[in-house]
Scaffold this motif. Sequence first.
Motif, PDB file in Angstrom:
ATOM      1  N   GLU A  46      -5.095  53.184 -24.394  1.00  0.00           N
ATOM      2  CA  GLU A  46      -4.728  52.168 -25.381  1.00  0.00           C
ATOM      3  C   GLU A  46      -4.161  50.928 -24.695  1.00  0.00           C
ATOM      4  OE1 GLU A  46      -1.588  53.650 -27.919  1.00  0.00           O
ATOM      5  OE2 GLU A  46      -0.180  53.874 -26.269  1.00  0.00           O
ATOM      6  N   LEU A  47      -4.350  49.806 -25.369  1.00  0.00           N
ATOM      7  CA  LEU A  47      -3.801  48.554 -24.874  1.00  0.00           C
ATOM      8  C   LEU A  47      -2.282  48.566 -25.017  1.00  0.00           C
ATOM      9  CD1 LEU A  47      -4.138  45.561 -23.938  1.00  0.00           C
ATOM     10  CD2 LEU A  47      -4.232  44.987 -26.373  1.00  0.00           C
ATOM     11  N   VAL A  48      -1.597  48.138 -23.946  1.00  0.00           N
ATOM     12  CA  VAL A  48      -0.151  47.960 -23.998  1.00  0.00           C
ATOM     13  C   VAL A  48       0.165  46.478 -24.215  1.00  0.00           C
ATOM     14  CG1 VAL A  48       2.012  48.184 -22.734  1.00  0.00           C
ATOM     15  CG2 VAL A  48       0.230  49.935 -22.492  1.00  0.00           C
ATOM     16  N   ALA A  49      -0.382  45.629 -23.344  1.00  0.00           N
ATOM     17  CA  ALA A  49      -0.151  44.192 -23.446  1.00  0.00           C
ATOM     18  C   ALA A  49      -1.184  43.469 -22.606  1.00  0.00           C
ATOM     19  CB  ALA A  49       1.256  43.828 -22.965  1.00  0.00           C
ATOM     20  N   ARG A  54      -4.415  30.991 -20.733  1.00  0.00           N
ATOM     21  CA  ARG A  54      -3.529  29.968 -21.296  1.00  0.00           C
ATOM     22  C   ARG A  54      -2.106  30.485 -21.480  1.00  0.00           C
ATOM     23  NH1 ARG A  54      -6.674  28.493 -26.584  1.00  0.00           N
ATOM     24  NH2 ARG A  54      -7.142  30.712 -26.433  1.00  0.00           N
ATOM     25  N   GLY A  55      -1.879  31.716 -21.043  1.00  0.00           N
ATOM     26  CA  GLY A  55      -0.541  32.276 -21.143  1.00  0.00           C
ATOM     27  C   GLY A  55      -0.217  32.906 -22.483  1.00  0.00           C
ATOM     28  N   ILE A  56      -1.215  33.053 -23.321  1.00  0.00           N
ATOM     29  CA  ILE A  56      -0.993  33.667 -24.625  1.00  0.00           C
ATOM     30  C   ILE A  56      -0.948  35.185 -24.446  1.00  0.00           C
ATOM     31  CG2 ILE A  56      -1.943  34.019 -26.932  1.00  0.00           C
ATOM     32  CD1 ILE A  56      -3.203  31.234 -26.661  1.00  0.00           C
ATOM     33  N   THR A  57       0.105  35.779 -24.960  1.00  0.00           N
ATOM     34  CA  THR A  57       0.322  37.218 -24.786  1.00  0.00           C
ATOM     35  C   THR A  57       0.051  37.985 -26.069  1.00  0.00           C
ATOM     36  OG1 THR A  57       2.673  36.971 -25.285  1.00  0.00           O
ATOM     37  CG2 THR A  57       2.038  36.864 -22.981  1.00  0.00           C
ATOM     38  N   ASN A  58      -0.206  39.264 -25.871  1.00  0.00           N
ATOM     39  CA  ASN A  58      -0.508  40.160 -26.980  1.00  0.00           C
ATOM     40  C   ASN A  58       0.093  41.516 -26.642  1.00  0.00           C
ATOM     41  OD1 ASN A  58      -1.907  41.249 -29.293  1.00  0.00           O
ATOM     42  ND2 ASN A  58      -3.416  42.087 -27.882  1.00  0.00           N
ATOM     43  N   TYR A  59       0.808  42.126 -27.612  1.00  0.00           N
ATOM     44  CA  TYR A  59       1.482  43.392 -27.359  1.00  0.00           C
ATOM     45  C   TYR A  59       1.123  44.426 -28.418  1.00  0.00           C
ATOM     46  CZ  TYR A  59       4.622  40.816 -24.228  1.00  0.00           C
ATOM     47  OH  TYR A  59       5.140  40.055 -23.209  1.00  0.00           O
ATOM     48  N   ALA A  60       1.097  45.680 -27.995  1.00  0.00           N
ATOM     49  CA  ALA A  60       1.004  46.762 -28.958  1.00  0.00           C
ATOM     50  C   ALA A  60       2.313  46.818 -29.739  1.00  0.00           C
ATOM     51  CB  ALA A  60       0.773  48.094 -28.237  1.00  0.00           C
ATOM     52  N   ASP A  61       2.231  47.179 -31.001  1.00  0.00           N
ATOM     53  CA  ASP A  61       3.431  47.227 -31.832  1.00  0.00           C
ATOM     54  C   ASP A  61       4.492  48.154 -31.237  1.00  0.00           C
ATOM     55  OD1 ASP A  61       1.706  46.995 -35.051  1.00  0.00           O
ATOM     56  OD2 ASP A  61       2.379  45.454 -33.643  1.00  0.00           O
ATOM     57  N   SER A  62       4.054  49.218 -30.607  1.00  0.00           N
ATOM     58  CA  SER A  62       4.983  50.222 -30.091  1.00  0.00           C
ATOM     59  C   SER A  62       5.837  49.722 -28.928  1.00  0.00           C
ATOM     60  CB  SER A  62       4.213  51.473 -29.662  1.00  0.00           C
ATOM     61  OG  SER A  62       3.279  51.155 -28.641  1.00  0.00           O
ATOM     62  N   LYS A  64       6.532  46.146 -28.493  1.00  0.00           N
ATOM     63  CA  LYS A  64       7.093  44.821 -28.763  1.00  0.00           C
ATOM     64  C   LYS A  64       8.611  44.870 -28.664  1.00  0.00           C
ATOM     65  CE  LYS A  64       3.484  42.816 -31.666  1.00  0.00           C
ATOM     66  NZ  LYS A  64       3.076  42.431 -33.033  1.00  0.00           N
ATOM     67  N   ASP A  65       9.185  43.827 -28.101  1.00  0.00           N
ATOM     68  CA  ASP A  65      10.639  43.679 -27.928  1.00  0.00           C
ATOM     69  C   ASP A  65      11.202  44.590 -26.849  1.00  0.00           C
ATOM     70  OD1 ASP A  65      10.888  43.391 -31.508  1.00  0.00           O
ATOM     71  OD2 ASP A  65      10.709  41.785 -30.018  1.00  0.00           O
ATOM     72  N   ARG A  66      10.365  45.394 -26.203  1.00  0.00           N
ATOM     73  CA  ARG A  66      10.829  46.235 -25.096  1.00  0.00           C
ATOM     74  C   ARG A  66      10.111  45.899 -23.789  1.00  0.00           C
ATOM     75  NH1 ARG A  66       9.989  51.540 -25.018  1.00  0.00           N
ATOM     76  NH2 ARG A  66       8.095  51.474 -26.311  1.00  0.00           N
ATOM     77  N   ASP A  84      11.440  47.777 -20.429  1.00  0.00           N
ATOM     78  CA  ASP A  84      12.848  48.077 -20.680  1.00  0.00           C
ATOM     79  C   ASP A  84      12.978  49.052 -21.843  1.00  0.00           C
ATOM     80  OD1 ASP A  84      13.396  44.599 -20.094  1.00  0.00           O
ATOM     81  OD2 ASP A  84      13.758  46.225 -18.667  1.00  0.00           O
ATOM     82  N   SER A  85      14.148  49.645 -21.955  1.00  0.00           N
ATOM     83  CA  SER A  85      14.423  50.598 -23.046  1.00  0.00           C
ATOM     84  C   SER A  85      13.306  51.634 -23.155  1.00  0.00           C
ATOM     85  CB  SER A  85      14.576  49.844 -24.378  1.00  0.00           C
ATOM     86  OG  SER A  85      15.601  48.885 -24.296  1.00  0.00           O
ATOM     87  N   LEU A  86      12.951  52.196 -22.033  1.00  0.00           N
ATOM     88  CA  LEU A  86      11.836  53.143 -22.004  1.00  0.00           C
ATOM     89  C   LEU A  86      12.145  54.402 -22.805  1.00  0.00           C
ATOM     90  CD1 LEU A  86      10.764  52.626 -18.324  1.00  0.00           C
ATOM     91  CD2 LEU A  86       9.225  52.480 -20.284  1.00  0.00           C
TER      92      LEU A  86
END
Length: 118
Positions: A46-49, A54-62, A64-66, A84-86
């Motif tokens: 699965e995709l993590v990030a 262009r520096g545009i990022t994309n994160y898996a919901d699981s 995000k913020d970590r 972080d916060s593994l």
Amino acid sequence: QVQLVDSGGGLVQAGGSLRLTCEASGSIWSISTMGWYRQAPGKQRELVADVNNRGITNYADSVKDRFTISRDNAKTTKVYLQMDSLKPEDTAVYYCNAASIHYGRNYWGQGTQVTVSS
């Protein structure tokens, strides 16, 4: 063609941090998007990030913020994943990925194991 070498995995306690590094070589000019995927035992990759040119990022919901993905295009193309916060559910083999529109394919690193103990 593109070669990827990923590193930085290890064993960490829940709540801890790790930083993964992936370095690309070869036809790095052809790379559009770089990112990280993971595969846990018995599960699909699965995709993590990921981050594009262009520096545009994309994160898996699981994650995000970590987790934070960043990319260095100075001399070589490196991509980092600061985790972080593994959590124990983050345990998986993490694979670096580079997408090349020019060659019409994806490239993969060899994978690095991340294990989070509870």
